[in-house]
Each structure stands twice: as C-alpha cells, then as structure tokens.
Write a protein that holds these residues in place. Structure first.
Motif, PDB file in Angstrom:
ATOM      1  N   ALA A  24       0.845  -1.206   0.000  1.00 45.07           N
ATOM      2  CA  ALA A  24       0.000   0.000   0.000  1.00 45.07           C
ATOM      3  C   ALA A  24       0.876   1.250   0.000  1.00 45.07           C
ATOM      4  O   ALA A  24       0.562   2.242  -0.673  1.00 45.07           O
ATOM      5  N   ASP A  25       1.996   1.185   0.723  1.00 48.33           N
ATOM      6  CA  ASP A  25       2.881   2.354   0.793  1.00 48.33           C
ATOM      7  C   ASP A  25       3.561   2.589  -0.559  1.00 48.33           C
ATOM      8  O   ASP A  25       3.655   3.723  -1.025  1.00 48.33           O
ATOM      9  N   LEU A  26       4.021   1.500  -1.187  1.00 50.04           N
ATOM     10  CA  LEU A  26       4.655   1.652  -2.499  1.00 50.04           C
ATOM     11  C   LEU A  26       3.618   2.068  -3.547  1.00 50.04           C
ATOM     12  O   LEU A  26       3.948   2.783  -4.501  1.00 50.04           O
ATOM     13  N   ALA A  27       2.368   1.661  -3.347  1.00 45.75           N
ATOM     14  CA  ALA A  27       1.303   2.092  -4.268  1.00 45.75           C
ATOM     15  C   ALA A  27       1.111   3.605  -4.178  1.00 45.75           C
ATOM     16  O   ALA A  27       0.802   4.264  -5.172  1.00 45.75           O
ATOM     17  N   ARG A  28       1.309   4.184  -2.990  1.00 44.83           N
ATOM     18  CA  ARG A  28       1.261   5.653  -2.852  1.00 44.83           C
ATOM     19  C   ARG A  28       2.350   6.281  -3.717  1.00 44.83           C
ATOM     20  O   ARG A  28       2.138   7.297  -4.367  1.00 44.83           O
ATOM     21  N   GLY A  29       3.531   5.630  -3.708  1.00 48.32           N
ATOM     22  CA  GLY A  29       4.635   6.113  -4.542  1.00 48.32           C
ATOM     23  C   GLY A  29       4.264   6.045  -6.019  1.00 48.32           C
ATOM     24  O   GLY A  29       4.485   7.006  -6.775  1.00 48.32           O
ATOM     25  N   LEU A  30       3.681   4.925  -6.424  1.00 50.54           N
ATOM     26  CA  LEU A  30       3.299   4.762  -7.829  1.00 50.54           C
ATOM     27  C   LEU A  30       2.280   5.816  -8.241  1.00 50.54           C
ATOM     28  O   LEU A  30       2.365   6.389  -9.344  1.00 50.54           O
ATOM     29  N   ALA A  31       1.344   6.112  -7.343  1.00 48.06           N
ATOM     30  CA  ALA A  31       0.296   7.084  -7.659  1.00 48.06           C
ATOM     31  C   ALA A  31       0.867   8.498  -7.818  1.00 48.06           C
ATOM     32  O   ALA A  31       0.263   9.351  -8.461  1.00 48.06           O
ATOM     33  N   ALA A  32       2.029   8.722  -7.233  1.00 46.96           N
ATOM     34  CA  ALA A  32       2.628  10.082  -7.265  1.00 46.96           C
ATOM     35  C   ALA A  32       3.535  10.290  -8.482  1.00 46.96           C
ATOM     36  O   ALA A  32       4.048  11.367  -8.680  1.00 46.96           O
ATOM     37  N   LEU A  33       3.730   9.249  -9.280  1.00 41.08           N
ATOM     38  CA  LEU A  33       4.683   9.357 -10.411  1.00 41.08           C
ATOM     39  C   LEU A  33       4.239  10.377 -11.463  1.00 41.08           C
ATOM     40  O   LEU A  33       3.074  10.525 -11.723  1.00 41.08           O
TER      41      LEU A  33
END
Ligand SMILES: *Cc1c(COP(=O)(O)O)cnc(C)c1O
Length: 403
Positions: free
Chosen positions: A394-403
């Motif tokens: 979920a935390d890395l998904a936050r990163g992906l969403a910010a790309l």
C-alpha cells in the motif's frame, strides 16, 4: 581447548549440529553463575592470580584474558558463533564494517601490493581504498563484478587480494564466488568477500572457496538498527595477521555491542527468511506495475543471474531496486509519497527503508562514474523489513500514484 560450558556438557557436543542450533548456542561459555543468556563483561582488564600467572598469560603460555583490546569473553562468544555459522576456522570482531575491511587490507597487504576490487562495492569501501590506502602505496583497480574474464585480465604480477561484494548494492549483481576463488588461487592471490547482504544464513563464501569474509554487523546481524560493529572470519593462518593488527591498532568491538549481535544471530535465519519472502513478493508485484520500468532482484526469473543466485545463495536477499517511469523528480516524488517506509539509506533493519542511490549513496560519483556503475536517476532502492506485506504494498502504491 575444550571449556566446560554446563555441567557435563562440552563445546564438542555441538560438533555436527545444524545452522539453527549453532546460531543459538555456539560460542557460549557459561560462568559459574549459570546464566542462561550470554553474560556481558564490561571490563577493560583482568586480574591474575599471581605475578607468575600474569607473566605466563602475557607470554601466551597459558590461555586467558589479559586486556579487552585483545580479548573479552562477550566479544569472544560472538566471534566463535560467527566462525561456526560461516564455517570459518576463526573470526575476530571489529568496531564497524569499515574497520573490518581496513583490518583485512592492513594485515594482508603491504606498500606495492595490488588489490582488485569489484566496481560496485559500498561507497565508503571505495573511499577507503582511493583516499587512504592508495596513499600508503597499495595499488587498486576496479573490475565489473560479474565479468570473470575481466577479473582474469586485470591481474598484475603483484596482485595480492581480490575484494568483492556479492550480491552488489543496489543492483543485485552477483559473481560466481567458486569460479572467482579458483581464478584468484591460480594467480596466487586471496579472495575476500563482503558477505553483508546475504549473511551466513543465505551464503557461506568460505565453503565456496573464498579465503576470508567480513561483515558490517550493523546490518542484518544486529537486524534492528541499534549498534555498529563488524567481523572478519577465515582460515586461522590469515586470521592470525588480522587479529594481530586489530589488537595493536585497536578498532575492537565493545562487549555491549557484541551481546546485541549474539542476540541478533539467534534470530538471523528466521528474520532473513521473512525479509526474503517479503522482498520476493514485492519484486514480483513491482515488476507488474506500469509505472515501473525495471526491477533488479535476483529472485526474479528476469534477472540475468537468477540461475547462479539459486545455486550460490539459499535465498535472494531483501534489497529490491527499481527504475520508475520518469527521471530524478519522479523518483523523489515516489519516495516522498511513502508514509510507513523510512527514508534512509540504512538496511538490514526490521523497518523497511527507501532511498535514491543517485543522490545519496552514489551522489559523490561523477555522472559518468554513476553511468558506469549502472545507477540511473530514476532508480529507487528498497531494503525490505518485517512489516505486513500488505502495508508495504500500500505504501509503495502511494509512490506509484505520485509518479
Ligand atoms: C554498511 C556496509 C559496510 C560498512 O559497514 P559499517 O558498519 O557501516 O562500517 C560495508 N559493506 C557493506 C556491504 C555495507 O552495507
């Protein structure tokens, strides 16, 4: 020397036991108090029964402690446990991973000797060779880690030592340690391996032919980011020189830290198993995300050395690096969007960490040197800890969403 460590039990009772038993029990010499957990001995010196006893211990005629720069019972327990786990004849503890590397070179090399170092080693290791050891006449060349032909071609008549880190940080490249040991020995050189990323739970370089290994115990051996330390292990004949240097120069380990590392070793294998299982899941998941261009993890069949990793290591480690779509700004946005994972360059901790190698660990390299090392601006490194895998995703998904 066999020391009685519990009424009726001897060191030799551990002969032939498995890794997990050694991790919990090797090296403990109980005091007459009968403590179950290992004792901490915070003492700088030791008393002697008589003047003659002191003289005999100083002369090395009878075994026993003299001064804690030389030996300390808690530190010795850690050394014996590491030696058992690495399959080494002897180990000696150091104040940090860097002083372990320094001790290897200072004890085994002289001015005029040539050392070959894998190109992708830890940043301070390169600084140690470049800024300091070269000043004392040690010649150094760098070789691409995985390229055995390049290693063979790089030897000079005065090549004394090869120093490698496998797998490498942050791109998880490997070298075939057995093949490299054979090349080194064919040319009369020694092979030293920084075994920090795998630990003996995943890889035992000495059994593959390496002459000497070292660790930053600061990482997985502690495992909880509490203390600095290191260790060197290898054949007794080489260790004699390393021990001599350490006892004279003094970058020895404190008994408090040795105790932390003893406790760390007791859970090392189960921790590594959990770290690696989560890293594998995250690497597979990341590889499927449209925002990710490439994932570097030896547990993926897409990794060019996946087969070697399966043969050489018991698992694939817990460092997962990946290139995001975009450049430096995208990588920074990805990192800054995480909420659970810590932004720090450390690794080998229960807490997962995330870092941008191009502007931290490899920030001092010139753009050309970084390109040679394969560190691109869109590279992100995650050292996977022990949190719930769903929360890490979920935390890395936050990163992906910010790309
Ligand atoms: C951290 C590290 C070192 C240096 O160890 P310290 O304990 O920080 O001195 C050496 N090699 C590797 C691979 C490391 O990760």
């Amino acid at each position: 020397m066999t020391i009685e460590w519990q009424a009726g039990r001897l060191d030799s009772d551990l002969d032939g036991v498995g890794f997990d038993t050694l991790a919990v029990r090797a090296g403990q010499h109980r005091s007459p108090e009968g403590e179950h957990s290992e004792a901490i001995y915070p003492t700088s010196s030791y008393v002697f029964r008589t003047a003659a006893d002191a003289a005999a211990r100083f002369a090395g005629e009878v075994p026993g402690n003299v001064y804690s720069r030389y030996t300390n019972p808690t530190v010795r327990a850690f050394e014996e446990r590491i030696a058992a786990l690495e399959g080494a004849e002897q180990a000696v503890a150091t104040s940090s991973g860097m002083s372990a590397i320094l001790s290897i070179v200072m004890s085994l090399c002289s001015a005029g000797d040539h050392v070959l170092v894998s190109r992708s080693v830890f940043g301070s290791t390169i600084s140690l060779f470049e800024k300091y050891l070269k000043r004392f006449g040690v010649q150094v060349d760098y070789v691409p880690l995985a390229d055995l032909d390049a290693w063979a071609a790089a030897f000079k008549p005065n090549t004394k030592l090869l120093f490698v880190e496998s797998p490498s940080n942050p791109l998880a490249e490997l070298v075939d340690i057995a093949a490299l040991a054979e090349i080194a020995h064919g040319k009369g050189a020694l092979l030293a391996v920084d075994n920090c990323f795998c630990t003996p739970a995943l890889q035992q370089p000495i059994s593959l032919g390496a002459d000497i290994i070292m660790h930053s115990a600061t990482k997985y051996i502690d495992g909880q980011g509490r203390s600095m330390g290191g260790v060197v292990a290898g054949k007794a004949e080489l260790m004699k020189e390393v021990v001599g240097f350490l006892r004279t120069a003094g970058p020895t380990l404190s008994p408090f830290n040795a105790w932390i590392f003893l406790k760390g070793l007791e859970t090392l294998r189960v921790r590594m198993q959990a770290h690696c299982a989560s890293a594998q899941q995250l690497a597979e998941w990341l590889e499927q995300q449209p925002g990710i261009e490439h994932v570097y993890y030896a547990g993926l069949p897409s990794h060019p050395q996946h087969e070697l990793a399966k043969r050489q290591q018991r698992a694939f480690g817990a460092v997962v690096s990946f290139e995001v779509r975009g450049g430096k700004e995208a990588a920074w946005r990805f990192i800054d969007a995480t909420r659970v994972i810590s932004i720090t360059t450390n690794l080998g901790d229960t807490k997962t960490t995330i870092a941008h190698p191009a502007t931290t660990s490899h920030g001092r390299l010139s753009p050309q040197e970084r390109a040679n090392a394969g560190i691109r601006d869109n590279l992100v490194r995650v050292a996977v800890g022990l949190e719930d895998i769903a929360d890490l995703k979920a935390d890395l998904a936050r990163g992906l969403a910010a790309l």
